[in-house]
Scaffold this motif. Sequence first.
Motif: not given
Length: 477
Positions: A184-185, A322, A246, A326, A37, A44-45, A329, A121, A41, A188
């Motif tokens: 969310s995970a 996605s 994270a 991410a 995951q 995804g970012a 987040y 971000y 993630f 993603t």
Amino acid sequence: MSPTPTGLRIKSPETLIAESGADLEGHGLKRTMGLFQLVCFGVGAIVGTGIFVGLSDTVAEAGPAVIISFVLAAITCIFTAFSFAELGGAIPVSGSSYSFAYATLGERVAFLVGWCLLLEYGVSVSAVAVGWSQYLNELLNSLFGWQLPAALSAGPSDGGVINLPAVVVMLMAATLLVRGIRESARATAAMAVLKIGILIAFCAIAFTAFQDDNLTPFLSSGIGGVTSGASLAFFSYIGFDAITTAGEEVKNPRKNIPIAIMICIGIVTLLYCAVAVAAIGALGADAVGNKPAALSLIVNDVTDSTVGGGIIAFGAVVAIASVVLAVMYGQTRILMSMSRDGLIPRVFERVSPRTSTPVGGTWIVALVFAVPAAFSSLDAVVNLTTIGTLATMVVVNIAVVALRRSHPELKRSFRVPLYPVSPVLGVAFCLYLIWGTGWTTWVQFAVFLVVGALVYAFYGRKNSRLGAATAPTGGAA
């Protein structure tokens, strides 16, 4: 936790870890993400607007040599990724670059790093949302033969009034984030797998039309074009450091964070280089440069049908959504760390006992950065986002050296190879790409830093919890 003799306020790694509960449960957050995951993630970012939308701008600058531009950007990320991996394994907390700077270079530098992360971000998520709007229109055109009117799908500088799809995708991401990190995970991870598949499918289709002549003259824009292209290509890699945000929601963070960073950089670099070669080989640099939704256009041309382009557009819509999820987040977790230290208002550190997420901070981020998404163009913020990210990466490379000297005994699950050459090269490559952003971006960034320094002087320093804890009675630290 005491200030150094020179007046710096440095928070020790041990204090950061203890305050965040990084080896237990983090500050009301729950450890639900495993390695798979976390890799999803990270992908995804990263994979989104930069390759689906920004590729055409990078090609316009560098021509066929865009491949070199992507490699230069990747090398910059790889050296800095080593530093992130070591720091993320040693200090597994949510603050990422901000926390690393706090533990090594002091509170003032840490605040400015956090300030720069608003560009990486916050502003970049606005840019990503703008790119999502472009591919949404391409998808609607492929499916139904119509598009949203320009007035409602582009900002004023792009010939519209307001970019409503960009606002919608940000609100959708915020809604999912406040429900919980597990949900969310999972979303993603599913989107990351899908977009990797879409990019592989694009390469397979585009390579059927590959022609060697489209790659010549290779250095059509010269070395200057390659450098400018590398600075633009770097935007495509922004987000890999979100993995370290994270730190308080990952299982076994000391092991999984470094591994996930290395895997993500490897996957993304191979994908980007393959997509760049396939795109230019299929149509040529002139046909790809400065074209919105370029990947869909290439597939439409190669297959002589809108079906393939529609599939690519669907993949882009999912991929870019996605990234919004991410990156938003990551922004909320960094703000949570800064709020925990008293440098910004406390609303950002409050975690809902029901969902274990910072609900108020998430909605504030979504609403504030929906404004530039609604009214700005993608080109207006790419360079400023890039230079802010590169500046934080310079600090991270320096922080590795500083932490090795100040805390040689600290437990490190990963060590930078070829130390200290790697962090020095990381700094050098970052400065090289900063040079490529141009003097107007330098001026804008300097003004941004001055504003950040003033915010710290008049709010952050006065409200710092570290400063209050170390201040003598009746005075400030």
